[in-house]
Design an enzyme around this catalytic site. Structure first.
Site, PDB file in Angstrom:
ATOM      1  N   LYS A  67      58.742-151.250 -54.650  1.00  0.00           N
ATOM      2  CA  LYS A  67      59.354-150.928 -55.913  1.00  0.00           C
ATOM      3  C   LYS A  67      60.274-152.047 -56.713  1.00  0.00           C
ATOM      4  O   LYS A  67      61.226-152.508 -56.002  1.00  0.00           O
ATOM      5  CB  LYS A  67      60.217-149.299 -55.586  1.00  0.00           C
ATOM      6  CG  LYS A  67      59.164-148.361 -55.353  1.00  0.00           C
ATOM      7  CD  LYS A  67      59.864-147.013 -55.061  1.00  0.00           C
ATOM      8  CE  LYS A  67      58.758-146.161 -54.645  1.00  0.00           C
ATOM      9  NZ  LYS A  67      58.341-145.031 -55.570  1.00  0.00           N
ATOM     10  N   HIS A 117      55.507-149.020 -49.150  1.00  0.00           N
ATOM     11  CA  HIS A 117      55.680-149.203 -50.393  1.00  0.00           C
ATOM     12  C   HIS A 117      57.110-149.349 -51.234  1.00  0.00           C
ATOM     13  O   HIS A 117      56.941-149.841 -52.430  1.00  0.00           O
ATOM     14  CB  HIS A 117      54.472-148.311 -51.131  1.00  0.00           C
ATOM     15  CG  HIS A 117      55.035-146.986 -51.445  1.00  0.00           C
ATOM     16  ND1 HIS A 117      55.129-145.861 -50.329  1.00  0.00           N
ATOM     17  CD2 HIS A 117      55.286-146.365 -52.487  1.00  0.00           C
ATOM     18  CE1 HIS A 117      55.493-144.797 -50.906  1.00  0.00           C
ATOM     19  NE2 HIS A 117      55.777-144.909 -51.968  1.00  0.00           N
ATOM     20  N   SER A 174      33.164-145.507 -43.983  1.00  0.00           N
ATOM     21  CA  SER A 174      32.096-144.974 -43.439  1.00  0.00           C
ATOM     22  C   SER A 174      30.876-144.380 -44.299  1.00  0.00           C
ATOM     23  O   SER A 174      29.738-144.361 -43.921  1.00  0.00           O
ATOM     24  CB  SER A 174      32.449-143.864 -42.225  1.00  0.00           C
ATOM     25  OG  SER A 174      33.057-142.744 -43.007  1.00  0.00           O
ATOM     26  N   LYS A 192      51.343-147.517 -43.742  1.00  0.00           N
ATOM     27  CA  LYS A 192      52.286-146.592 -42.815  1.00  0.00           C
ATOM     28  C   LYS A 192      51.513-145.536 -42.391  1.00  0.00           C
ATOM     29  O   LYS A 192      50.535-145.167 -42.879  1.00  0.00           O
ATOM     30  CB  LYS A 192      53.588-145.984 -43.520  1.00  0.00           C
ATOM     31  CG  LYS A 192      53.043-145.369 -44.743  1.00  0.00           C
ATOM     32  CD  LYS A 192      54.216-144.361 -45.592  1.00  0.00           C
ATOM     33  CE  LYS A 192      54.377-143.041 -44.884  1.00  0.00           C
ATOM     34  NZ  LYS A 192      54.999-142.135 -45.590  1.00  0.00           N
ATOM     35  N   ASP A 222      58.458-138.827 -42.546  1.00  0.00           N
ATOM     36  CA  ASP A 222      57.600-139.229 -43.735  1.00  0.00           C
ATOM     37  C   ASP A 222      58.301-140.187 -44.573  1.00  0.00           C
ATOM     38  O   ASP A 222      57.674-141.324 -44.946  1.00  0.00           O
ATOM     39  CB  ASP A 222      57.229-137.952 -44.333  1.00  0.00           C
ATOM     40  CG  ASP A 222      56.156-138.050 -45.538  1.00  0.00           C
ATOM     41  OD1 ASP A 222      55.408-139.030 -45.334  1.00  0.00           O
ATOM     42  OD2 ASP A 222      56.228-137.603 -46.624  1.00  0.00           O
ATOM     43  N   GLU A 239      61.917-134.747 -54.445  1.00  0.00           N
ATOM     44  CA  GLU A 239      60.698-134.655 -55.133  1.00  0.00           C
ATOM     45  C   GLU A 239      60.564-133.174 -55.696  1.00  0.00           C
ATOM     46  O   GLU A 239      60.833-132.262 -54.863  1.00  0.00           O
ATOM     47  CB  GLU A 239      59.445-134.821 -54.113  1.00  0.00           C
ATOM     48  CG  GLU A 239      59.796-136.415 -53.674  1.00  0.00           C
ATOM     49  CD  GLU A 239      58.456-136.691 -52.994  1.00  0.00           C
ATOM     50  OE1 GLU A 239      57.702-137.747 -52.964  1.00  0.00           O
ATOM     51  OE2 GLU A 239      58.511-136.042 -51.554  1.00  0.00           O
ATOM     52  N   HIS A 250      61.194-145.405 -45.505  1.00  0.00           N
ATOM     53  CA  HIS A 250      61.495-145.902 -46.819  1.00  0.00           C
ATOM     54  C   HIS A 250      63.056-145.907 -47.141  1.00  0.00           C
ATOM     55  O   HIS A 250      63.586-146.760 -47.567  1.00  0.00           O
ATOM     56  CB  HIS A 250      61.161-144.769 -47.711  1.00  0.00           C
ATOM     57  CG  HIS A 250      59.563-144.847 -47.927  1.00  0.00           C
ATOM     58  ND1 HIS A 250      58.672-145.450 -47.597  1.00  0.00           N
ATOM     59  CD2 HIS A 250      58.862-143.458 -48.265  1.00  0.00           C
ATOM     60  CE1 HIS A 250      57.399-145.298 -47.798  1.00  0.00           C
ATOM     61  NE2 HIS A 250      57.472-143.864 -48.098  1.00  0.00           N
TER      62      HIS A 250
HETATM   63  N1  LIG Z   1      47.233-141.216 -49.570  1.00  0.00           N
HETATM   64  C1  LIG Z   1      48.263-141.292 -49.930  1.00  0.00           C
HETATM   65  O1  LIG Z   1      49.045-140.984 -50.969  1.00  0.00           O
HETATM   66  C2  LIG Z   1      49.123-142.357 -48.969  1.00  0.00           C
HETATM   67  C3  LIG Z   1      48.450-142.910 -47.828  1.00  0.00           C
HETATM   68  N2  LIG Z   1      49.198-143.825 -47.090  1.00  0.00           N
HETATM   69  C4  LIG Z   1      48.662-144.153 -45.584  1.00  0.00           C
HETATM   70  O2  LIG Z   1      47.403-144.838 -46.073  1.00  0.00           O
HETATM   71  C5  LIG Z   1      46.416-144.794 -44.963  1.00  0.00           C
HETATM   72  C6  LIG Z   1      45.069-144.066 -45.360  1.00  0.00           C
HETATM   73  O3  LIG Z   1      45.526-142.795 -45.959  1.00  0.00           O
HETATM   74  P1  LIG Z   1      44.454-142.124 -47.037  1.00  0.00           P
HETATM   75  O4  LIG Z   1      43.794-143.053 -47.958  1.00  0.00           O
HETATM   76  O5  LIG Z   1      45.111-141.047 -47.569  1.00  0.00           O
HETATM   77  O6  LIG Z   1      43.448-141.567 -45.784  1.00  0.00           O
HETATM   78  P2  LIG Z   1      41.970-141.047 -46.376  1.00  0.00           P
HETATM   79  O7  LIG Z   1      41.609-139.909 -44.951  1.00  0.00           O
HETATM   80  O8  LIG Z   1      41.972-140.280 -47.639  1.00  0.00           O
HETATM   81  O9  LIG Z   1      40.883-142.061 -46.166  1.00  0.00           O
HETATM   82  C7  LIG Z   1      40.635-142.591 -44.842  1.00  0.00           C
HETATM   83  C8  LIG Z   1      39.834-143.967 -44.884  1.00  0.00           C
HETATM   84  O10 LIG Z   1      39.283-144.391 -43.634  1.00  0.00           O
HETATM   85  C9  LIG Z   1      37.749-144.384 -43.783  1.00  0.00           C
HETATM   86  N3  LIG Z   1      37.615-144.088 -42.199  1.00  0.00           N
HETATM   87  C10 LIG Z   1      37.936-143.051 -41.591  1.00  0.00           C
HETATM   88  N4  LIG Z   1      37.457-143.103 -40.386  1.00  0.00           N
HETATM   89  C11 LIG Z   1      36.595-144.012 -40.320  1.00  0.00           C
HETATM   90  C12 LIG Z   1      35.630-144.500 -39.255  1.00  0.00           C
HETATM   91  N5  LIG Z   1      35.637-144.407 -38.159  1.00  0.00           N
HETATM   92  N6  LIG Z   1      34.867-145.668 -39.786  1.00  0.00           N
HETATM   93  C13 LIG Z   1      34.845-146.054 -41.225  1.00  0.00           C
HETATM   94  N7  LIG Z   1      35.934-145.615 -41.995  1.00  0.00           N
HETATM   95  C14 LIG Z   1      36.469-144.446 -41.606  1.00  0.00           C
HETATM   96  C15 LIG Z   1      37.338-143.447 -44.809  1.00  0.00           C
HETATM   97  O11 LIG Z   1      35.990-143.680 -44.881  1.00  0.00           O
HETATM   98  P3  LIG Z   1      35.248-142.513 -45.514  1.00  0.00           P
HETATM   99  O12 LIG Z   1      35.827-141.722 -46.487  1.00  0.00           O
HETATM  100  O13 LIG Z   1      33.878-143.083 -46.187  1.00  0.00           O
HETATM  101  O14 LIG Z   1      34.739-141.643 -44.091  1.00  0.00           O
HETATM  102  C16 LIG Z   1      38.448-143.609 -45.949  1.00  0.00           C
HETATM  103  O15 LIG Z   1      37.878-144.694 -46.581  1.00  0.00           O
HETATM  104  C17 LIG Z   1      47.198-143.904 -43.706  1.00  0.00           C
HETATM  105  O16 LIG Z   1      47.704-144.934 -42.974  1.00  0.00           O
HETATM  106  C18 LIG Z   1      48.138-143.266 -44.787  1.00  0.00           C
HETATM  107  O17 LIG Z   1      49.311-142.896 -43.949  1.00  0.00           O
HETATM  108  C19 LIG Z   1      50.357-144.341 -47.316  1.00  0.00           C
HETATM  109  C20 LIG Z   1      50.962-143.882 -48.624  1.00  0.00           C
HETATM  110  C21 LIG Z   1      50.490-142.889 -49.247  1.00  0.00           C
HETATM  111  O1  LIG Z   2      55.415-142.208 -48.297  1.00  0.00           O
HETATM  112  C1  LIG Z   2      55.261-141.244 -48.980  1.00  0.00           C
HETATM  113  O2  LIG Z   2      55.954-141.433 -50.297  1.00  0.00           O
HETATM  114  C2  LIG Z   2      55.920-140.419 -51.225  1.00  0.00           C
HETATM  115  C3  LIG Z   2      56.726-140.908 -52.310  1.00  0.00           C
HETATM  116  O3  LIG Z   2      56.481-141.931 -52.870  1.00  0.00           O
HETATM  117  P1  LIG Z   2      56.618-142.281 -54.565  1.00  0.00           P
HETATM  118  O4  LIG Z   2      56.251-143.690 -54.728  1.00  0.00           O
HETATM  119  O5  LIG Z   2      55.822-141.343 -55.115  1.00  0.00           O
HETATM  120  O6  LIG Z   2      58.186-141.932 -54.644  1.00  0.00           O
HETATM  121  C4  LIG Z   2      55.975-139.123 -50.426  1.00  0.00           C
HETATM  122  O7  LIG Z   2      55.494-138.166 -51.629  1.00  0.00           O
HETATM  123  C5  LIG Z   2      54.954-138.795 -49.813  1.00  0.00           C
HETATM  124  O8  LIG Z   2      55.153-137.644 -49.040  1.00  0.00           O
HETATM  125  C6  LIG Z   2      55.054-139.864 -48.497  1.00  0.00           C
HETATM  126  O9  LIG Z   2      54.229-139.878 -47.529  1.00  0.00           O
END
Ligand SMILES: NC(=O)C1=CN([C@@H]2O[C@H](COP(=O)(O)OP(=O)(O)OC[C@H]3O[C@@H](n4cnc5c(N)ncnc54)[C@H](OP(=O)(O)O)[C@@H]3O)[C@@H](O)[C@H]2O)C=CC1
Ligand SMILES: O=C1O[C@H](COP(=O)(O)O)[C@@H](O)[C@H](O)[C@H]1O
Length: 471
Positions: free
Chosen positions: A176, A172, A48, A142, A229, A210, A234
């Site tokens: 691994k 993910h 967005s 996820k 989580d 962790e 996993h």
């Molecule tokens: N972060 C992590 O370490 C991990 C995340 N995940 C999974 O990945 C997914 C994303 O997580 P994460 O990256 O942390 O989330 P974030 O909140 O950091 O990012 C969400 C993304 O979605 C976009 N977004 C949200 N709402 C809208 C909308 N209405 N229209 C357009 N774009 C939108 C945001 O865009 P903008 O910022 O431009 O608004 C941003 O790019 C989730 O399912 C999470 O569970 C899985 C493993 C690890």
């Molecule tokens: O999905 C998740 O995984 C991480 C751990 O992943 P790793 O690859 O760093 O071992 C975990 O820390 C997090 O809470 C969970 O959402």
């Protein structure tokens, strides 16, 4: 990682390209694939934020550098040329009209949804309405639901517009290296294959520790907890690969069929064999509710009621703010009979087979040898393999998964039936969570976790890489 063919996606569309996951994992994975010349097509980011493509490329470069990945300007230049960007609200039809103009309806796309999970189904439905799914696949991050009912609901909504073979459910851990390699390690090695059942194995422990807390993810984590989580997804995926029968062929479903059989043989978890902990100070984390009862540690016991594993207890534990960052699978063999040729008829300790998933993947075989200085006693000896030393720099999880998704290799993704089975297995623990036990940061969790394994092998100090902790 195999070759590309007509099944390979021509265009990668990443929803959520400005998010945390993209910053931490996706750009690096794409960069590494570019370096290995495995990216064939263009990449369109969607989010967005109203930013230019130049700004996106700048952020990508910073993100890759921040991971510590060796940075080659030429490789990054090639990656940058592939990138384009579309901004808009994914809940509005207008975005999909623009997307259809950019993409066309005939292209083989991989739509990768790194988005808030509540938007997975609406995005897929919008893609369907815009006619963008005919030749495409969708990878969803996820979590896939937050319980059995919501996972089924999400599945139903996705399956209304996609075939099962078009859906890639990302976990993910399946990317691994030691997890992806489990099938080969177990079945290509007679020494392991012959030991791997209830006749030789007495119990199995899986630990995911962790050494950091919830940090800046308080509001996300507090609604989720350790069981959802990392265990439902996993650790149960790892367990299925540890416990499955050999797949009968190389197909995606051959592997997923065997994993599904394991899940179906696991009775629903018993809350009487479930311990929850919360580290002291958790409720001070920003975003965590006052008096929160969310667990940051779990330990539980499972069984697999099939011919290979009946009677072998399986203990899982996972937690944050523990002493180390380490994930391992540990199998304890049955004990040998007393050794009549030794001065004392004491029975030798059990052997242990340890697969370390993180950090520094490797395999350890723990044996018993007579102490050369004192022949009346035993000493542990270890046969250790570090996969990085023996096999070279591993492919990173998201690098492996993105490539598999683009080439249509579904073996590394969780199938619908597996996801539903894993939610069924943990359902009683979600319904009857039981009390929460406080534990000190930097400890191995609450004392109750030791009670859980009373009468069995105690939790072991995990096998750490030389030099101790590493990240
Ligand atoms: N972060 C992590 O370490 C991990 C995340 N995940 C999974 O990945 C997914 C994303 O997580 P994460 O990256 O942390 O989330 P974030 O909140 O950091 O990012 C969400 C993304 O979605 C976009 N977004 C949200 N709402 C809208 C909308 N209405 N229209 C357009 N774009 C939108 C945001 O865009 P903008 O910022 O431009 O608004 C941003 O790019 C989730 O399912 C999470 O569970 C899985 C493993 C690890
Ligand atoms: O999905 C998740 O995984 C991480 C751990 O992943 P790793 O690859 O760093 O071992 C975990 O820390 C997090 O809470 C969970 O959402």
């Amino acid at each position: 990682m195999g070759g590309r063919d007509e099944a390979t996606s021509e265009l990668l569309v990443i929803f959520g390209i400005t998010g945390d996951l993209a910053r931490k994992m996706t750009f690096r994975a794409l960069y590494r694939l570019e370096r290995r010349k495995l990216l064939g097509g263009a990449i369109l980011g969607v989010a967005s934020d109203d930013i230019t493509v130049e700004e996106l490329i700048k952020r990508a470069g910073e993100a890759i550098r921040d991971t510590g990945e060796p940075f080659d300007e030429a490789v990054f230049g090639r990656l940058g040329k592939r990138l384009s960007y579309l901004h808009g609200d994914v809940t509005e039809a207008a975005l999909y009209t623009q997307l259809a103009e950019r993409v066309g309806t005939d292209r083989r796309c991989l739509y990768y949804l790194e988005m808030p999970p509540s938007l997975f189904a609406p995005i897929v439905e919008n893609l369907g309405r815009a006619g963008l799914l005919t030749h495409s696949r969708v990878a969803v991050e996820k979590p896939f639901g937050h319980d059995l009912a919501s996972a089924r609901d999400l599945n139903t909504r996705l399956r209304a517009v996609l075939r099962e073979d078009q859906i890639l459910r990302v976990d993910h851990f399946l990317g691994k290296q030691p997890v992806a390699d489990l099938e080969c390690l177990r079945f290509a090695n007679t020494t392991l294959a012959e030991l791997w059942d209830r006749r030789s194995i007495a119990e199995i422990h899986i630990t995911m520790a962790e050494d950091f807390g919830v940090e800046d993810r308080g509001s996300f984590y507090d609604a989720v907890g350790a069981l959802r989580d990392v265990v439902q997804n996993h650790l149960l995926q790892v367990l299925a690969l540890v416990a499955m029968e050999p797949p009968v062929g190389p197909g995606d479903d051959d592997l997923n069929d065997k994993k599904a059989e394991v899940f179906r043989a696991i009775p629903a978890a018993d809350p009487a064999h479930y311990v929850r902990g919360q580290y002291r100070g958790y409720t001070d984390v920003a975003g965590v509710a006052d008096g929160s009862q969310t667990e940051t540690f779990v330990a539980l016991r499972l069984e697999i009621d099939n011919w290979r594993w009946a009677g072998v207890p399986i203990f899982l534990r996972a937690g944050k703010a523990l002493p180390e960052r380490v994930t391992e699978v540990r199998l304890f063999t049955r004990r040998v009979p007393p050794l009549a040729f030794m001065p004392h008829r004491e029975r030798a300790q059990r052997n242990q087979i340890v697969l370390r998933i993180d950090p520094d993947p490797g395999l350890r075989l723990q044996l018993v040898a007579q102490d050369d200085q004192d022949t009346r006693t035993w000493r542990d000896v270890h046969l250790d393999s570090s996969f990085a030393e023996d096999l070279g720099d591993p492919i990173r999880p998201y690098e492996r998964l993105l490539y598999a998704a683009m080439t249509g290799d579904r073996r590394l993704f969780a199938r619908e039936d597996s996801i539903e089975e894993t939610w069924r297995i943990v359902a009683p623990l979600l319904e009857h969570p039981g009390p929460i036990h406080a534990y000190q940061r930097g400890s191995w969790g609450p004392e109750a976790a030791s009670e859980l394994v009373r009468g069995h092998r105690s939790w072991q100090e995990p096998w750490l890489p030389p030099g101790g902790r590493s990240h």
